[in-house]
Design an enzyme around this catalytic site. Structure first.
Site, PDB file in Angstrom:
ATOM      1  N   THR A 306     -11.006  -2.680  -7.348  1.00  0.00           N
ATOM      2  CA  THR A 306     -10.486  -3.422  -6.184  1.00  0.00           C
ATOM      3  C   THR A 306     -11.594  -3.523  -5.142  1.00  0.00           C
ATOM      4  OG1 THR A 306      -8.238  -2.658  -6.587  1.00  0.00           O
ATOM      5  CG2 THR A 306      -8.685  -3.485  -4.393  1.00  0.00           C
ATOM      6  N   PHE A 308     -12.573  -4.057  -1.284  1.00  0.00           N
ATOM      7  CA  PHE A 308     -12.043  -3.895   0.075  1.00  0.00           C
ATOM      8  C   PHE A 308     -13.065  -4.434   1.070  1.00  0.00           C
ATOM      9  CE2 PHE A 308      -8.484  -0.896  -0.639  1.00  0.00           C
ATOM     10  CZ  PHE A 308      -8.740  -0.509  -1.946  1.00  0.00           C
TER      11      PHE A 308
HETATM   12  O1  LIG Z   1      -1.078   0.990  -2.605  1.00  0.00           O
HETATM   13  C1  LIG Z   1      -2.233   1.420  -2.519  1.00  0.00           C
HETATM   14  O2  LIG Z   1      -2.560   2.567  -2.871  1.00  0.00           O
HETATM   15  C2  LIG Z   1      -3.250   0.563  -1.950  1.00  0.00           C
HETATM   16  O3  LIG Z   1      -4.225   1.052  -1.461  1.00  0.00           O
HETATM   17  C3  LIG Z   1      -3.069  -0.927  -2.038  1.00  0.00           C
HETATM   18  C4  LIG Z   1      -3.713  -1.537  -3.275  1.00  0.00           C
HETATM   19  C5  LIG Z   1      -3.732  -3.095  -3.156  1.00  0.00           C
HETATM   20  O4  LIG Z   1      -3.196  -3.642  -2.209  1.00  0.00           O
HETATM   21  O5  LIG Z   1      -4.291  -3.705  -4.055  1.00  0.00           O
HETATM   22  C6  LIG Z   1      -5.110  -1.113  -3.378  1.00  0.00           C
HETATM   23  C7  LIG Z   1      -5.726  -0.900  -4.550  1.00  0.00           C
HETATM   24  C8  LIG Z   1      -5.020  -1.095  -5.830  1.00  0.00           C
HETATM   25  O6  LIG Z   1      -5.433  -2.368  -6.288  1.00  0.00           O
HETATM   26  C9  LIG Z   1      -3.541  -1.118  -5.679  1.00  0.00           C
HETATM   27  C10 LIG Z   1      -2.962  -1.234  -4.478  1.00  0.00           C
END
Ligand SMILES: O=C(O)C(=O)C[C@]1(C(=O)O)C=C[C@@H](O)C=C1
Length: 434
Positions: A306, A308
């Site tokens: 992911t 950020f």
């Molecule tokens: O729910 C979490 O733990 C988050 O940090 C959010 C979140 C997102 O929004 O994509 C972050 C990373 C992962 O892809 C899954 C969820």
């Protein structure tokens, strides 16, 4: 720790009215934005002409310029990834109070003679954070969320501040409750997190960095829970979609339920003692909420990652001594017809695009095209978000943007920031460890 929330009635009220007060007092001085279309109204838009945009570039170019009080920091935090400098509340107070210190005549030996304001000393001008030296970083979720891990990767030793919604994380920075926000924008399996693209446009924060976090999901339940008796799997919608195939193999009988964040799902199971429910979350969440790991590495692709972005009130000065990325958003009155021209402005200068995303144009979602014989065609209108691999300090990037501006009615630079160059070695492909 409780997550910052919008739902507290009084807190919410205070938050919104403060936002309005600040906005009515004038636009932020660090918005890189160009508007040419009168029909697109953004209350904080500044820079109505090409000259405005060019002068923004000039400011960015002037890294050799001695810092002026206006565009330089009074607050410097150590250990961050973006080295963003920001004027702090303390400095603002100095700015405002220079001639407004009330004179307590009872303590004065000659009450009739007003005391002149005390001259500023060098210590008044030195960094004086209101809150100690730790950088406060807002993220959406509760402790154990991936966003918290991303905040820690971006700013080691920061104080991570949990927020119950993305919107709250934006406001926490705008209201000086936090110094940065770290928010997910895209995932290699689940795609873009659209909500954050929309919020980037609605708020006036600047992207000052990015981090990419490998996301390794676990299936968590109360100790003693058996996989075959699960009737429900709950998590953030992104996490559910990143594990869709594996879940279907592991527990086809279980319904999926989307909640606000992964760690919040784990906490909910623990607090409510739910014996038929599992959560998709991190191993850290299992540890924090006393859950057992039923299955490890359940994401459908082992190289799940992911991305950020880090947000701040002030932009950083773009540089050329390391790889930078720049994020922009633009729109055009005649819809998608200019897209090719806009993209060619980058192609001709050998600037690679790393991402393109379109979102509905909220102010003008539909364009009607009349045809005398056939009736009326309806076209959807979009905002285009583009990330490209160049620093705004590079002439080729400035020229590309000048050209983009020729073709667009709205253009805003969301940020120019160092690329995350962390060496990446995806784990070997294969079945998840179960
Ligand atoms: O729910 C979490 O733990 C988050 O940090 C959010 C979140 C997102 O929004 O994509 C972050 C990373 C992962 O892809 C899954 C969820």
């Amino acid at each position: 720790m409780h997550a910052l929330s919008r739902s507290t009635p009084t807190g919410n009220l205070r938050l919104s009215s403060f936002v309005r007060m600040r906005r009515s007092s004038g636009p932020s001085r660090a918005v890189w934005c160009v508007y040419r279309s009168e029909s697109v109204h953004f209350p904080n838009g500044i820079g109505t002409s090409r000259a405005d945009w060019q002068s923004s570039c000039a400011v960015l170019n002037a890294s050799s310029k001695p810092p002026s009080h206006q565009d330089q920091p009074a607050e410097v935090h150590g250990g961050g990834a973006d080295h963003v400098d920001a004027v702090n509340v303390h400095q603002a107070a100095i700015d405002l109070n220079l001639n407004l210190v009330p004179i307590d005549s009872s303590k004065s030996s000659s009450p009739a003679v007003p005391q002149p304001p005390k001259p500023l000393t060098i210590t008044d001008l030195s960094p004086a954070p209101m809150h100690g030296s730790q950088l406060r970083v807002a993220y959406q979720g509760v402790p154990g969320a991936y966003s918290e891990a991303a905040a820690g990767k971006a700013y080691p030793n920061c104080e991570a501040i949990p927020c119950d919604q993305f919107e709250v994380a934006f406001q926490a920075v705008e209201l000086w409750i936090a110094d940065r926000a770290v928010l997910p924008v895209e995932n290699s399996l689940g795609g873009s997190i659209h909500r954050n693209y929309d919020l980037l446009l609605r708020h006036r924060l600047h992207i000052v960095g990015e981090v990419q976090l490998p996301v390794h999901h676990c299936l968590l339940a109360l100790p003693g829970t058996r996989m075959e008796y699960l009737s429900r799997v709950t998590s953030h919608p992104q996490a559910l979609s990143q594990c869709e195939h594996t879940l279907t193999k592991l527990c086809p009988q279980a319904a999926r339920e989307a909640v606000d964040d992964t760690a919040g799902a784990a906490e909910y199971i623990a607090v409510n003692n739910l014996r038929d429910t599992a959560a998709i979350a991190s191993a850290k969440a299992a540890e924090l909420y006393g859950l057992q790991v039923l299955a490890d590495g359940i994401q459908d692709d082992s190289s799940n990652v992911t991305r950020f972005v880090m947000l701040a009130r002030e932009p950083i000065i773009p540089r050329t001594d390391r790889p930078f990325k720049t994020s922009i958003v633009f729109a055009h009155e005649r819809g998608t017809s200019v897209l090719f021209k806009v993209l060619s402005a980058f192609a001709f200068r050998n600037i690679s695009l790393t991402k393109i995303e379109s979102r509905p144009h909220r102010n003008r979602p539909i364009r009607l095209v009349d045809d005398a014989y056939e009736g009326t065609a309806k076209h959807f209108e979009y905002m285009f978000y583009v990330d490209f691999e160049a620093s705004l300090a590079e002439v080729r990037a400035q020229n590309a943007l000048a050209e983009v501006q020729e073709f667009t009615s709205f253009l805003r630079v969301l940020g120019s920031y160092p690329m995350d160059m962390t060496p990446w070695s995806p784990p070997p492909r294969g079945e998840p460890e179960i």
